[in-house]
Design an enzyme around this catalytic site. Structure first.
Site, mmCIF file in Angstrom:
data_model
loop_
_atom_site.group_PDB
_atom_site.id
_atom_site.type_symbol
_atom_site.label_atom_id
_atom_site.label_comp_id
_atom_site.label_asym_id
_atom_site.label_seq_id
_atom_site.Cartn_x
_atom_site.Cartn_y
_atom_site.Cartn_z
ATOM 1 N N HIS A 82 0.238 -4.495 1.874
ATOM 2 C CA HIS A 82 -1.209 -4.333 1.624
ATOM 3 C C HIS A 82 -1.438 -3.745 0.239
ATOM 4 O O HIS A 82 -2.299 -4.222 -0.504
ATOM 5 C CB HIS A 82 -1.837 -3.408 2.665
ATOM 6 C CG HIS A 82 -2.355 -4.085 3.885
ATOM 7 N ND1 HIS A 82 -3.419 -4.950 3.862
ATOM 8 C CD2 HIS A 82 -1.962 -4.015 5.178
ATOM 9 C CE1 HIS A 82 -3.655 -5.387 5.077
ATOM 10 N NE2 HIS A 82 -2.783 -4.841 5.906
ATOM 11 N N HIS A 137 4.828 -3.554 6.070
ATOM 12 C CA HIS A 137 3.533 -4.222 6.223
ATOM 13 C C HIS A 137 2.475 -3.503 5.381
ATOM 14 O O HIS A 137 1.718 -4.141 4.639
ATOM 15 C CB HIS A 137 3.134 -4.233 7.706
ATOM 16 C CG HIS A 137 1.792 -4.819 7.978
ATOM 17 N ND1 HIS A 137 1.628 -6.094 8.472
ATOM 18 C CD2 HIS A 137 0.533 -4.328 7.819
ATOM 19 C CE1 HIS A 137 0.336 -6.349 8.612
ATOM 20 N NE2 HIS A 137 -0.345 -5.287 8.224
ATOM 21 N N GLU A 138 2.431 -2.188 5.492
ATOM 22 C CA GLU A 138 1.412 -1.414 4.767
ATOM 23 C C GLU A 138 1.665 -1.441 3.263
ATOM 24 O O GLU A 138 0.723 -1.518 2.469
ATOM 25 C CB GLU A 138 1.329 0.022 5.286
ATOM 26 C CG GLU A 138 1.036 0.139 6.776
ATOM 27 C CD GLU A 138 -0.085 -0.741 7.299
ATOM 28 O OE1 GLU A 138 -1.013 -1.098 6.535
ATOM 29 O OE2 GLU A 138 -0.043 -1.090 8.493
ATOM 30 N N CYS A 166 -2.885 -7.333 12.369
ATOM 31 C CA CYS A 166 -3.476 -6.391 11.420
ATOM 32 C C CYS A 166 -4.929 -6.145 11.819
ATOM 33 O O CYS A 166 -5.633 -7.089 12.192
ATOM 34 C CB CYS A 166 -3.397 -6.976 10.007
ATOM 35 S SG CYS A 166 -4.078 -5.908 8.733
#
Length: 137
Positions: free
Chosen positions: A131, A127-128, A86
């Site tokens: 976040h 993954h995003e 990241c």
């Protein structure tokens, strides 16, 4: 406008607020920042540029796509273990991802989409979205 990458884990651990039409300038900044970092980055979430809104930008192939308020509506029953890096963090971390995800989101014109993704693209989207949920892998 290209923005600096946030590395403050306190900021990254905050759950994002829903995005609206009023957040489109932040979405454009996120897209600009993703394009600027395209050599080493496949996706970004708005909190990575200091904006606490549920917005992600990812490369679908070579095309950058902005997703406002993305959510997984279904996913494959199987998952796999992987390691991800990241821009906001150093090194890589182990995580588990679904092979396929069906994602509902709004584009920059506030048009609703519901699309299936698989492979690396599905991994980046997950993954995003982590976040946006304040999850740091």
């Amino acid at each position: 406008m290209v923005r600096e990458i946030v590395k403050d884990t306190f900021m990254l651990m905050k759950k994002s607020l829903p995005a609206s039409r009023a957040d489109l300038s932040a979405a454009r900044d996120l897209l600009d920042t993703l394009k600027f970092h395209s050599a080493g980055c496949a996706g970004m979430a708005a909190n990575m540029i200091g904006v606490n809104k549920n917005i992600i930008a990812v490369f679908i192939g070579e095309v950058p796509v902005v997703m406002l308020n993305p959510r997984v509506v279904s996913h494959s029953p199987e998952s796999y273990d992987t390691e991800e890096g990241c821009l906001s963090l150093t090194g890589t971390r182990k995580t588990s991802r679904w092979y396929t995800v069906e994602v509902e989101y709004y584009d920059m014109m506030m048009k609703k989409h519901r699309i299936n993704y698989s492979g690396f693209t599905a991994e980046v989207i997950q993954h995003e979205m982590d976040h946006c949920s304040g999850i740091i892998i």
